[in-house]
Design an enzyme around this catalytic site. Structure first.
Site, PDB file in Angstrom:
ATOM      1  N   GLU B  99     -10.077  10.211   3.434  1.00  0.00           N
ATOM      2  CA  GLU B  99      -9.432   9.807   4.674  1.00  0.00           C
ATOM      3  C   GLU B  99      -8.171  10.639   4.930  1.00  0.00           C
ATOM      4  OE1 GLU B  99     -10.819   5.230   5.228  1.00  0.00           O
ATOM      5  OE2 GLU B  99      -8.965   5.530   4.134  1.00  0.00           O
ATOM      6  N   CYS B 112      -1.233  13.384   7.383  1.00  0.00           N
ATOM      7  CA  CYS B 112      -1.134  12.932   5.996  1.00  0.00           C
ATOM      8  C   CYS B 112      -2.467  13.252   5.330  1.00  0.00           C
ATOM      9  CB  CYS B 112      -0.846  11.430   6.010  1.00  0.00           C
ATOM     10  SG  CYS B 112      -0.775  10.683   4.389  1.00  0.00           S
ATOM     11  N   CYS B 119      -8.211   7.851  -6.936  1.00  0.00           N
ATOM     12  CA  CYS B 119      -6.985   8.214  -7.651  1.00  0.00           C
ATOM     13  C   CYS B 119      -7.065   7.641  -9.059  1.00  0.00           C
ATOM     14  CB  CYS B 119      -5.775   7.637  -6.920  1.00  0.00           C
ATOM     15  SG  CYS B 119      -4.202   8.141  -7.623  1.00  0.00           S
ATOM     16  N   CYS B 123      -1.790   2.446  -9.351  1.00  0.00           N
ATOM     17  CA  CYS B 123      -0.590   1.687  -8.978  1.00  0.00           C
ATOM     18  C   CYS B 123      -0.998   0.314  -8.431  1.00  0.00           C
ATOM     19  CB  CYS B 123       0.220   2.440  -7.927  1.00  0.00           C
ATOM     20  SG  CYS B 123       0.851   4.012  -8.536  1.00  0.00           S
ATOM     21  N   CYS B 126      -1.427  -0.203  -4.464  1.00  0.00           N
ATOM     22  CA  CYS B 126      -2.118   0.799  -3.650  1.00  0.00           C
ATOM     23  C   CYS B 126      -3.622   0.561  -3.587  1.00  0.00           C
ATOM     24  CB  CYS B 126      -1.833   2.189  -4.200  1.00  0.00           C
ATOM     25  SG  CYS B 126      -2.709   3.494  -3.325  1.00  0.00           S
ATOM     26  N   GLU B 165      -3.365  11.836  -6.313  1.00  0.00           N
ATOM     27  CA  GLU B 165      -2.098  12.375  -6.826  1.00  0.00           C
ATOM     28  C   GLU B 165      -2.201  13.900  -6.789  1.00  0.00           C
ATOM     29  OE1 GLU B 165       1.038  11.753  -8.019  1.00  0.00           O
ATOM     30  OE2 GLU B 165       1.042  13.891  -8.470  1.00  0.00           O
ATOM     31  N   SER B 196       3.920  14.808  -2.140  1.00  0.00           N
ATOM     32  CA  SER B 196       4.429  13.587  -2.752  1.00  0.00           C
ATOM     33  C   SER B 196       3.749  13.340  -4.091  1.00  0.00           C
ATOM     34  CB  SER B 196       4.145  12.409  -1.817  1.00  0.00           C
ATOM     35  OG  SER B 196       4.600  11.219  -2.400  1.00  0.00           O
ATOM     36  N   SER B 218       7.468   9.140  -5.691  1.00  0.00           N
ATOM     37  CA  SER B 218       7.304   7.691  -5.563  1.00  0.00           C
ATOM     38  C   SER B 218       8.130   7.025  -6.650  1.00  0.00           C
ATOM     39  CB  SER B 218       5.836   7.314  -5.735  1.00  0.00           C
ATOM     40  OG  SER B 218       5.077   7.895  -4.720  1.00  0.00           O
ATOM     41  N   LEU B 219       9.188   6.385  -6.244  1.00  0.00           N
ATOM     42  CA  LEU B 219      10.132   5.818  -7.227  1.00  0.00           C
ATOM     43  C   LEU B 219       9.877   4.317  -7.416  1.00  0.00           C
ATOM     44  CD1 LEU B 219      12.682   6.038  -8.969  1.00  0.00           C
ATOM     45  CD2 LEU B 219      14.039   6.086  -6.897  1.00  0.00           C
ATOM     46  N   HIS B 294       2.586  -2.801   2.689  1.00  0.00           N
ATOM     47  CA  HIS B 294       1.410  -3.178   3.476  1.00  0.00           C
ATOM     48  C   HIS B 294       0.447  -3.886   2.538  1.00  0.00           C
ATOM     49  CE1 HIS B 294       2.950   0.624   5.466  1.00  0.00           C
ATOM     50  NE2 HIS B 294       3.275  -0.369   6.261  1.00  0.00           N
ATOM     51  N   CYS B 337       0.625   3.585   4.792  1.00  0.00           N
ATOM     52  CA  CYS B 337       0.884   3.946   3.404  1.00  0.00           C
ATOM     53  C   CYS B 337       0.250   2.957   2.435  1.00  0.00           C
ATOM     54  CB  CYS B 337       2.402   3.980   3.201  1.00  0.00           C
ATOM     55  SG  CYS B 337       2.875   4.322   1.524  1.00  0.00           S
TER      56      CYS B 337
END
Lengths: 227, 353
Positions: B99, B112, B119, B123, B126, B165, B196, B218-219, B294, B337
């Site tokens: 996507e 984006c 992935c 996380c 996500c 990633e 990112s 990504s913190l 989200h 996101c």
């Protein structure tokens, strides 16, 4: 004495040259590589490994006890990989670059459930050999029987608290299916203990989703993904 | 790196760098300048067939037709959000899908892009992570996400913040950046591109050495134990190590580093987080982007409310850290996101009903 030469943990960005003491193929395409222990570590920690200064290091969980004279890692050959096919050919006396151990995938010392697939058993084997296996339960999922690494030793320490799941073939004494299937079939899961997950991404996210759905707070779930 | 996806029988030529094109034409015994002509047709003139490449010799076109496909992919599906954001679904090799989100904002069009199918990072917050990892994208499949959308040619900014990633697919990501920023390619300024990462240090270092594009990290929390429960990568690459590495690089000139921070209610939105963030990022010229969470199905996490986000922003700004709140876009079409996922499509392709 070996012990006097062992260093405290330090900066993991520095790589140290070590000499391999053994490198055995313990299952088809799966190797157990050892070198004389250089640092103190906590069971569950990782090291960075490289063949030379020109290639970025890869990270492996330590797969030996914290008092064992040798530090070991467990790896499988990744086809087309830059590191593992070469690492599989290393012999005793050859050199390897390793970092000081680091990382926070550390047992709480309390009752815990450890859930792993494939070579994701490594940190838990380290915990067992470091004397942390008594209060815990280990679930190990694999595709074929030969991948139940260290089975006899783990069984002798953990007894009934060691659960094996094999998804690719029926194995006497093992659950036939994935770890997620085995967990789903349980009536109840303890919610007040920590869960440690180690393996490939999809297993980790599927098991984590399942645990959360069954009421386990996400703060109680610790995961390490092999990528 | 790309061995995970079945290689198509006829290899695509779109996504080859000039160096690779030179090797191809040299092996074919074609004149050296054919490589530049090819790059021109592929990346400037948007050719979608070899027949269009009329300044190539007949022999050259025949050779290319015999050995390669052009390899541009049209989207399979396009969804439009009420806010103008669009989500494109592209086929990738091996019967998989990726996507891409296109986000218009005033004069800007930001795309984006995805760098992997699925992935490996897992996380907790996500949606992409929930589908696991299905394969690496090639440079061609990454650049195609710019080339084959309706807005191609108008794209002003690119962010590598879609599925995957980027630094776990470093070689192909670097190649895609080379194609996008080279004079012979799309000739975009690297200052309009942001990559990112979750903080894969070796990949990040190579990227910083070889590319001039901006970096985003990504913190999500400055605390080690909290970050471990949100992001399993913290075990292998602790955020403190990532920050130490970033401090070795110069971000005071044109190249920028920013930190992404999704706001979770009661988890990472407290004054102690402001304090620790300011300590952790001390000495780095950077920006923090606060992102509304989200929610994804079955998530145990809750997003912070707007009041908390605003106050968090003000506190960080007063500590001297430039902090902005990222507008949520395309939420209604799951383009925002953390919401990109092709899990259902994978299931369908595995169990056709």
């Amino acid at each position: 004495m070996i012990v006097s030469m062992i260093k405290k943990s330090e900066d993991s960005s520095q790589l140290l040259r070590v000499t391999i003491t053994s490198n055995k193929e313990i299952a088809p395409g799966v190797y157990y590589l050892s070198y004389q222990r250089t640092h103190d570590f906590l069971a569950g920690q990782v090291i960075k490994v490289s063949l030379d200064e020109n290639n970025p290091p890869r990270i492996y969980s330590i797969c030996s006890g914290n008092l064992d004279p040798e530090t070991s890692i467990l790896f499988n050959i990744k086809e087309g990989g830059l590191l593992t096919p070469k690492m599989a050919r290393l012999r005793p006396g050859d050199n390897l670059l390793v970092s000081a151990p680091y990382g926070g995938f550390i047992s709480s010392g309390q009752s815990e459930w450890w859930i792993s697939t494939g070579t994701g058993i490594a940190p838990f084997y380290s915990m067992i050999r470091s004397g942390l296996g008594n209060k815990c339960r280990l679930i190990h999922g694999v595709r074929s029987e030969s991948q139940f690494y260290f089975q006899k030793e783990i069984r002798s320490v953990m007894g009934e608290h060691y659960m094996t799941c094999c998804s690719g073939e029926e194995v006497p004494g093992s659950f036939y299916g994935r770890v997620t299937d085995w967990l789903s079939a349980l009536d109840e899961l303890p919610t007040n203990i920590k869960y440690y997950l180690c393996g490939k991404a999809l297993m980790v996210v599927d098991v984590r989703d399942l645990l959360i759905e069954r009421g386990i707070p996400f703060e109680n779930i610790m995961a390490e993904i092999y990528f | 790196m790309t061995a995970d996806i079945t290689t198509p029988l006829i290899p695509p030529i779109f996504g080859k760098t000039l160096t690779e094109l030179r090797m191809i034409v040299s092996e074919a015994g074609l004149p050296g300048y054919t490589a530049t002509q090819l790059a021109d047709w592929l990346y400037k003139k948007n050719a979608s067939s070899f027949e269009e490449m009329t300044n190539l010799s007949k022999k050259g076109r025949q050779f290319l037709t015999d050995h390669f496909s052009v390899g541009v992919m049209v989207p399979k599906k396009i969804q439009s959000s009420i806010d103008g954001t669009r989500k494109y679904l592209f086929p990738a090799a091996g019967g998989k899908f990726i996507e891409t989100a296109m986000i218009p904002e005033n004069e800007r069009i930001t795309v984006c892009v995805s760098s992997q199918v699925g992935c490996k990072m897992g996380c907790l917050f996500c949606m992409t992570g929930k589908q696991g990892f299905q394969g690496q994208l090639t440079a061609g499949e990454i650049v195609n996400q710019i080339r084959s959308i309706d807005e191609a040619g108008q794209v002003s900014n690119i962010v590598y913040m879609g599925m995957g990633e980027p630094f776990d697919n470093l070689d192909e990501v670097l190649k895609s950046l080379e194609i996008l920023t080279s004079e012979w390619g799309y000739a975009m300024s690297p200052r309009r591109i942001t990559v990112s990462t979750i903080g894969i240090i070796p990949g990040m270092v190579t990227f910083l050495e070889k590319s001039e594009a901006h970096l985003a990290v990504s913190l999500h929390t400055p605390f080690d134990d909290e970050r471990r429960t949100l992001m399993p990568v913290q075990v292998a690459y602790p955020i403190a190590d990532v920050i130490n590495e970033i401090k070795k690089w110069d971000f005071t000139k044109q190249r920028r580093v920013s930190f992404e921070y999704i706001m979770f209610q009661g988890l990472n939105d407290t004054p102690k987080h402001v304090q620790e963030l300011s300590r952790l990022l001390n000495g780095i010229k950077c920006r923090i982007n606060l992102i509304r969470f989200h929610p994804i199905p079955g998530t145990p996490l809750q997003g912070s409310n707007d009041e908390t986000i605003l106050s968090f922003k003000d506190k960080l700004n007063s500590k001297g850290i430039l902090t902005t709140i990222r507008a949520s876009r395309g939420q209604d079409i799951y383009a925002a996101c953390g919401l990109l996922s092709t899990k259902e499509l994978i299931k369908k392709s595995q169990n056709p009903s």
